[in-house]
Scaffold this active site. Structure first.
Site: not given
Length: 535
Positions: A186, A472, A474-476
């Site tokens: 995003y 999210y 992508n923010y592991k």
């Protein structure tokens, strides 16, 4: 079910300083046979004995937590120039029982693109840094970009061809496209056009069998999975075909700071109720941190930086804000007009468009030791809830901590949850990312920073999404769960703990796709999608 090497691993305590005769020598010999040009191995493959090994490994590692002497390191780093080099690395890794980690830009929050949480798992890193071409087709409003390119390199390539075409990817230009697109992606345009992954129309991928597949040959299930299902589960995406989007030649940006003494709490509270309802052309986000009240005063306060990009002119934006958010008091002098690409740079202190080509950011976000967590918000947090959060930012551990609020709504409300694996659509009014940074001298006591962010996360529990508490990919965040890397037993039960948070009901379809394309679970890491064969 397991590679033959697994029996050997059970009796070997492999650590980052180890140099095993096997499988190291066998792997290199295998590469020499299968590389199209075996003389290139010395230039493209780095062993632990190579003097450049450490610098290459750390070159794009964005979180210094994973660059310490105790961090597990790969046996080899491969920096392919050709798809055939990746095919050879996959083949040789399979027959020698090595795990593979794939790195695009190195921004994985838990370092899973270049390290592992398990010391006894021997692995190689395939670093895509040399595969970064960008080809823009203005006439058809499309582009092909290789996975090793950064967001900045993509934006620069588009800006060189057109001021009125763009792509709805992320804000930070050193992030690799391969990782970001794999998880969704995003950015400033997502309220208007959706995620980066929503605008991917084709891809070229190398699967666990070493085949190069495009959208037609991989099939719609796999094409669905790689656009938001997270990296490192289904194969290695070589390149992405993108649908470019229209933007005006001039956009408007502003950043306005408000402290508690300037009514920040009430403004943040009001923002929650209206930002997701703004026109799609307007994204307004808030960056919150603690600062001194004044240079002469040791008293701390909260500062909220309200930042915005608007796809239009100042003359359009100011009356819109006066109508929708009069309490904010935006005036013309707060705003600047510039091109879309310049607007990306302005948020990070850049001026020249060539700055977008820098793979290592010199301004804005710096490399530090950090831990991050993520939340989605579906109802405005009451003022009392915000006031209870602020004092936590006055604590010693929070001197380099911040919270970033990003408004949702717009196009995100219109796209079904099942369109791609990323499910966080209608019903979310904004997202929150919590970040705490620290420096090297403080790293020996890093647990106190982990404790601080955990307390913040716990405090926020009543105010954010639940059942599941969404996150999210992508923010592991390995604190929400991880896979058992050594056994398939119970993999689904473990994986669904974190999988539901990232993907909600889309998790089961991801498992189905994984079972079809990689039933032996070759591509795996601590939060990869497990196949049904593991259940």
């Amino acid at each position: 079910m397991f590679p033959s090497l697994f029996v050997i691993l059970l009796s070997v305590s492999w650590k980052s300083s180890s140099t095993l005769a096997y499988p190291s020598e066998g792997f290199l010999h295998c590469l020499s046979i299968h590389f199209a040009n075996s003389t290139s191995i010395s230039k493209l493959v780095y062993t632990q004995r190579n003097s450049s090994f450490s610098s290459v490994l750390k070159s794009s590692a964005q979180n210094f937590r994973f660059t310490t002497p105790s961090t597990p390191t790969p046996l080899f780093i491969i920096t392919p120039l050709l798809p055939s080099h990746i095919q050879a690395a996959i083949y040789c890794s399979r027959i020698h029982g090595l795990h593979v980690r794939t790195r695009s830009g190195g921004h994985d929050f838990e370092g899973l693109s270049y390290t592992t949480a398990n010391y006894i798992v021997p692995f190689v890193v395939i670093d895509l840094v040399n595969l970064r071409s960008v080809q823009v087709d203005v006439e058809n409003a499309t582009a092909w970009v290789e996975s090793g390119a950064t967001i900045g390199e993509l934006y620069y390539g588009i800006a060189q061809k057109s001021r009125t075409l763009a792509f709805p990817a992320g804000l930070f230009y050193t992030v690799g496209v391969g990782g970001q697109f794999s998880g969704g992606g995003y950015g400033p345009l997502f309220r208007k056009y959706g995620l980066a992954a929503d605008n991917v129309i084709d891809a070229r991928l190398i699967d666990a069998k070493g085949r190069i597949l495009d959208r037609k040959s991989m099939g719609e299930d796999l094409f669905w999975a790689i656009r938001g299902g997270g990296g490192g589960s289904f194969g290695i995406v070589l390149a992405w075909k993108l649908k470019l989007v229209a933007v005006p030649a001039i956009v408007t940006v502003f950043t306005v700071s408000k402290t508690l003494e300037q009514n920040a709490t009430k403004l943040v509270h009001r923002w929650q109720s209206i930002a997701h309802k703004f026109p799609k052309e307007l994204l307004m986000s808030i960056f919150i941190s603690s600062v001194k009240s004044s240079e002469a005063d040791k008293k701390m306060t909260i500062k909220a930086n309200f930042s915005s990009m608007f796809l239009g002119s100042i003359d359009e934006l100011v009356p819109l804000m006066e109508e929708r958010f009069p309490e904010f008091g935006l005036v013309r002098d707060d705003c600047l007009e510039m091109s879309w690409a310049e607007a990306i740079l302005s948020t990070q202190g850049g001026v020249q468009l060539e700055t977008l080509l820098e793979r290592h950011q010199k301004t804005g976000v710096s490399k530090t030791f950090f831990k991050a967590k993520f939340d989605y918000v579906k109802q405005p947090i009451p003022e009392m809830g915000l006031e209870g959060l602020w004092p936590m930012f006055y604590e010693e551990e929070a001197k380099m901590a911040n919270v970033f609020l990003v408004a949702y709504g717009g196009k995100m409300d219109e796209i079904p949850e099942t369109e791609i694996p990323f499910p966080h659509r209608a019903g979310n009014i904004y997202s929150i990312i919590y970040v705490v940074d620290w420096d090297e001298k403080e790293n020996k006591n890093s647990q106190r920073f982990f404790n601080w962010i955990r307390r913040v996360y716990d405090y926020m529990t009543p105010y954010v999404s639940n059942s599941p508490r969404e996150a999210y990919v992508n923010y592991k965040d390995l604190q929400i769960g991880s896979n058992n890397m050594f056994s398939c037993k119970g993999s689904y039960a473990q994986a669904k703990i974190w999988g539901r948070k990232y993907f909600k009901n889309n998790f089961d379809r991801l498992v189905y796709v994984k079972t079809k394309v990689d039933p032996e679970n070759f591509f795996r890491h601590e939060q990869s999608i497990p196949p049904l064969s593991c259940f």
